[in-house]
Design a protein around this motif. Structure first.
Motif, short mmCIF file in Angstrom:
data_model
loop_
_atom_site.label_atom_id
_atom_site.label_comp_id
_atom_site.label_asym_id
_atom_site.label_seq_id
_atom_site.Cartn_x
_atom_site.Cartn_y
_atom_site.Cartn_z
N SER A 164 0.85 -1.20 0.00
CA SER A 164 0.00 0.00 0.00
C SER A 164 0.88 1.24 0.00
O SER A 164 1.77 1.37 0.85
CB SER A 164 -0.91 0.01 1.24
N GLN A 165 0.66 2.11 -0.95
CA GLN A 165 1.48 3.32 -1.08
C GLN A 165 0.62 4.57 -0.91
O GLN A 165 -0.45 4.68 -1.50
CB GLN A 165 2.17 3.35 -2.46
N PRO A 166 1.07 5.51 -0.06
CA PRO A 166 0.32 6.75 0.15
C PRO A 166 0.14 7.54 -1.15
O PRO A 166 1.04 7.56 -2.00
CB PRO A 166 1.18 7.54 1.14
N ARG A 167 -0.99 8.19 -1.30
CA ARG A 167 -1.25 9.04 -2.45
C ARG A 167 -1.05 10.50 -2.08
O ARG A 167 -1.16 10.87 -0.91
CB ARG A 167 -2.67 8.82 -2.98
N ASP A 168 -0.75 11.31 -3.07
CA ASP A 168 -0.56 12.75 -2.85
C ASP A 168 -1.93 13.39 -2.63
O ASP A 168 -2.81 13.32 -3.49
CB ASP A 168 0.15 13.36 -4.06
N LEU A 169 -2.10 14.02 -1.47
CA LEU A 169 -3.39 14.64 -1.13
C LEU A 169 -3.35 16.16 -1.18
O LEU A 169 -4.33 16.82 -0.81
CB LEU A 169 -3.81 14.20 0.28
N THR A 170 -2.23 16.71 -1.63
CA THR A 170 -2.06 18.16 -1.58
C THR A 170 -3.00 18.91 -2.52
O THR A 170 -3.11 20.13 -2.44
CB THR A 170 -0.60 18.55 -1.91
N LYS A 171 -3.69 18.18 -3.40
CA LYS A 171 -4.66 18.86 -4.28
C LYS A 171 -5.90 19.31 -3.50
O LYS A 171 -6.69 20.11 -3.98
CB LYS A 171 -5.07 17.94 -5.44
N PHE A 172 -6.05 18.75 -2.28
CA PHE A 172 -7.18 19.14 -1.44
C PHE A 172 -6.78 20.28 -0.51
O PHE A 172 -5.68 20.29 0.05
CB PHE A 172 -7.64 17.95 -0.57
N ASN A 173 -7.68 21.24 -0.36
CA ASN A 173 -7.52 22.28 0.65
C ASN A 173 -8.28 21.80 1.88
O ASN A 173 -9.50 21.94 1.95
CB ASN A 173 -8.07 23.61 0.15
N ILE A 174 -7.56 21.19 2.83
CA ILE A 174 -8.25 20.56 3.95
C ILE A 174 -8.97 21.56 4.85
O ILE A 174 -9.83 21.18 5.64
CB ILE A 174 -7.28 19.70 4.79
N ASP A 175 -8.64 22.85 4.71
CA ASP A 175 -9.36 23.85 5.49
C ASP A 175 -10.80 24.03 4.99
O ASP A 175 -11.62 24.66 5.66
CB ASP A 175 -8.62 25.19 5.44
N ASP A 176 -11.07 23.47 3.81
CA ASP A 176 -12.43 23.53 3.27
C ASP A 176 -13.34 22.49 3.91
O ASP A 176 -14.56 22.53 3.72
CB ASP A 176 -12.41 23.31 1.75
N TYR A 177 -12.73 21.54 4.63
CA TYR A 177 -13.50 20.42 5.19
C TYR A 177 -13.64 20.56 6.71
O TYR A 177 -12.75 21.04 7.39
CB TYR A 177 -12.83 19.09 4.85
N ASP A 178 -14.78 20.10 7.19
CA ASP A 178 -15.04 20.12 8.63
C ASP A 178 -14.57 18.83 9.29
O ASP A 178 -14.15 18.82 10.44
CB ASP A 178 -16.53 20.31 8.89
N ILE A 179 -14.65 17.71 8.54
CA ILE A 179 -14.26 16.40 9.06
C ILE A 179 -13.46 15.65 8.01
O ILE A 179 -13.79 15.67 6.82
CB ILE A 179 -15.49 15.55 9.45
N ILE A 180 -12.40 14.98 8.46
CA ILE A 180 -11.67 14.03 7.62
C ILE A 180 -11.84 12.66 8.27
O ILE A 180 -11.51 12.47 9.44
CB ILE A 180 -10.17 14.37 7.51
N ALA A 181 -12.39 11.70 7.52
CA ALA A 181 -12.66 10.36 8.05
C ALA A 181 -11.61 9.37 7.54
O ALA A 181 -11.40 9.25 6.33
CB ALA A 181 -14.05 9.90 7.65
N LEU A 182 -10.98 8.65 8.46
CA LEU A 182 -9.90 7.71 8.14
C LEU A 182 -10.29 6.30 8.55
O LEU A 182 -11.03 6.10 9.52
CB LEU A 182 -8.62 8.12 8.86
N PHE A 183 -9.76 5.31 7.82
CA PHE A 183 -10.15 3.92 8.06
C PHE A 183 -8.98 2.96 8.24
O PHE A 183 -9.21 1.77 8.45
CB PHE A 183 -11.03 3.42 6.91
N SER A 184 -7.76 3.44 8.14
CA SER A 184 -6.61 2.54 8.25
C SER A 184 -5.36 3.33 8.61
O SER A 184 -5.29 4.54 8.38
CB SER A 184 -6.38 1.81 6.92
N PRO A 185 -4.35 2.65 9.17
CA PRO A 185 -3.08 3.32 9.49
C PRO A 185 -2.40 3.93 8.26
O PRO A 185 -1.81 5.00 8.35
CB PRO A 185 -2.24 2.19 10.09
N ILE A 186 -2.53 3.27 7.10
CA ILE A 186 -1.92 3.81 5.89
C ILE A 186 -2.61 5.10 5.48
O ILE A 186 -1.99 6.02 4.95
CB ILE A 186 -1.96 2.77 4.73
N GLY A 187 -3.90 5.21 5.78
CA GLY A 187 -4.63 6.45 5.51
C GLY A 187 -4.11 7.58 6.37
O GLY A 187 -3.97 8.73 5.92
#
Length: 324
Positions: A164-187
């Motif tokens: 499992s390889q991490p993906r680049d998430l920098t395309k998201f502006n996380i300040d636009d979101y109220d909640i980030i939901a995660l399901f695994s350590p790799i996430g």
């Protein structure tokens, strides 16, 4: 805090209309962005040969995901090996077992599966302790699944077939979101890799599973919404409870009851009878429809009871008002 947008670290459901997240979208008007935080890459046949694992030396295979099924049969093909006709398959859930129909003929195989948790499958496997199990899995050193297998003292071989390889998430502006939901350590690792300063952002973190919670703690990230719990067995329910301002109860841990991976204290108890898989897709669909109809009937009954109580309360309040 009013929740308007959620970034959910899973691919969008094939049928969103039947997804539990549909309720969050329709009932609460939430905008949900689905995006898998990592990608699964297969290990090459040449690298797998270096492990000196011989697939034909085993009498049974353990599957805990669709990825493990896909990469097992991919590896068999690339190694030009033939699956033994007497091979048995042990799947963590019925859904995983049914997915096997894309790769094998059910009538020529023996397939077993657990009810809901991985511990259920181990109880089945305990009844077949003479099997030489092969466990196709990721290249992680140790997981909740391998810990459970080790604790049960079953004869198995861990066979890393994908990573499992991490993906680049920098395309998201996380300040636009109220909640980030995660399901695994790799996430969690993917989130931290793309946003090393995640703790400085005003975003709530929701996480499913004790291993995911442990990964957040390791990185010093606050867990705001935890699941599974007794009142919130799913992430969708846990988020809705938060939105409605309900108190969170304790997260179900492997020290008490089953988690998603199902490592619980009943591993060494007497095994349950192994259930054969339902090979007929139509029968399976019919059963699912019956369950949905029963659930809908229960919901309608609860709604009618609630409406009755509200009507009685309103009538009582009216009469008291007239007396005054």
């Amino acid at each position: 805090m009013k929740v308007k947008k959620i970034l959910l670290s899973q691919p969008e459901p094939a049928d969103l209309e039947k997804s539990p997240y549909k309720n969050l979208i329709q009932k609460h008007g939430i905008d949900i962005t689905f995006y898998k935080f990592f990608e699964v890459v297969g290990i090459s046949a040449s690298d797998f040969r270096k492990t000196r694992i011989h697939l034909s030396d085993h009498t049974a295979v353990i599957f805990n995901s669709k990825n493990s099924i896909e990469h097992f049969f991919r590896m068999m093909k690339e190694l030009r090996e033939t699956v033994n006709e007497d091979m048995k398959y042990y799947c963590s859930t019925e859904a995983i077992a049914l997915y096997l129909q894309n790769f094998i003929q059910y009538r020529k195989r023996k397939v077993f599966y657990g009810n809901q948790y991985f511990s259920d499958l181990i109880e089945v496997m305990n009844k077949h302790r003479d099997e030489k199990y092969l466990f196709p899995c990721s290249d992680e050193k140790q997981t909740e699944y391998t810990k459970a297998l080790d604790k049960a003292k079953l004869k198995y071989t861990k066979a890393p077939m994908y990573t499992s390889q991490p993906r680049d998430l920098t395309k998201f502006n996380i300040d636009d979101y109220d909640i980030i939901a995660l399901f695994s350590p790799i996430g969690v690792r993917s989130l931290v890799k793309s946003f090393p300063d995640i703790k400085e952002h005003n975003v709530l973190i929701a996480a499913f599973g004790t291993s995911t919670h442990a990964a957040l703690k390791e990185h010093g990230i606050k867990l705001s919404i935890g699941a599974p719990t007794h009142s919130a067995p799913s992430m969708a329910t846990a988020i809705e409870n938060y939105i409605l301002g309900r108190d969170q109860d304790s997260v179900i841990s492997r020290k008490s009851e089953s988690t998603k991976t199902g490592i619980r204290n009943t591993i060494n108890t007497a095994p349950k009878r192994a259930k054969p898989v339902i090979a007929n897709k139509e029968v399976y669909k019919q059963r699912m429809e019956e369950k949905k109809a029963q659930a809908a009937a229960r919901r309608a009954e609860r709604a009618a009871e609630k409406a009755k109580k509200e009507k009685e309360a309103a009538e009582k309040a009216r009469k008291e008002g007239e007396k005054k």
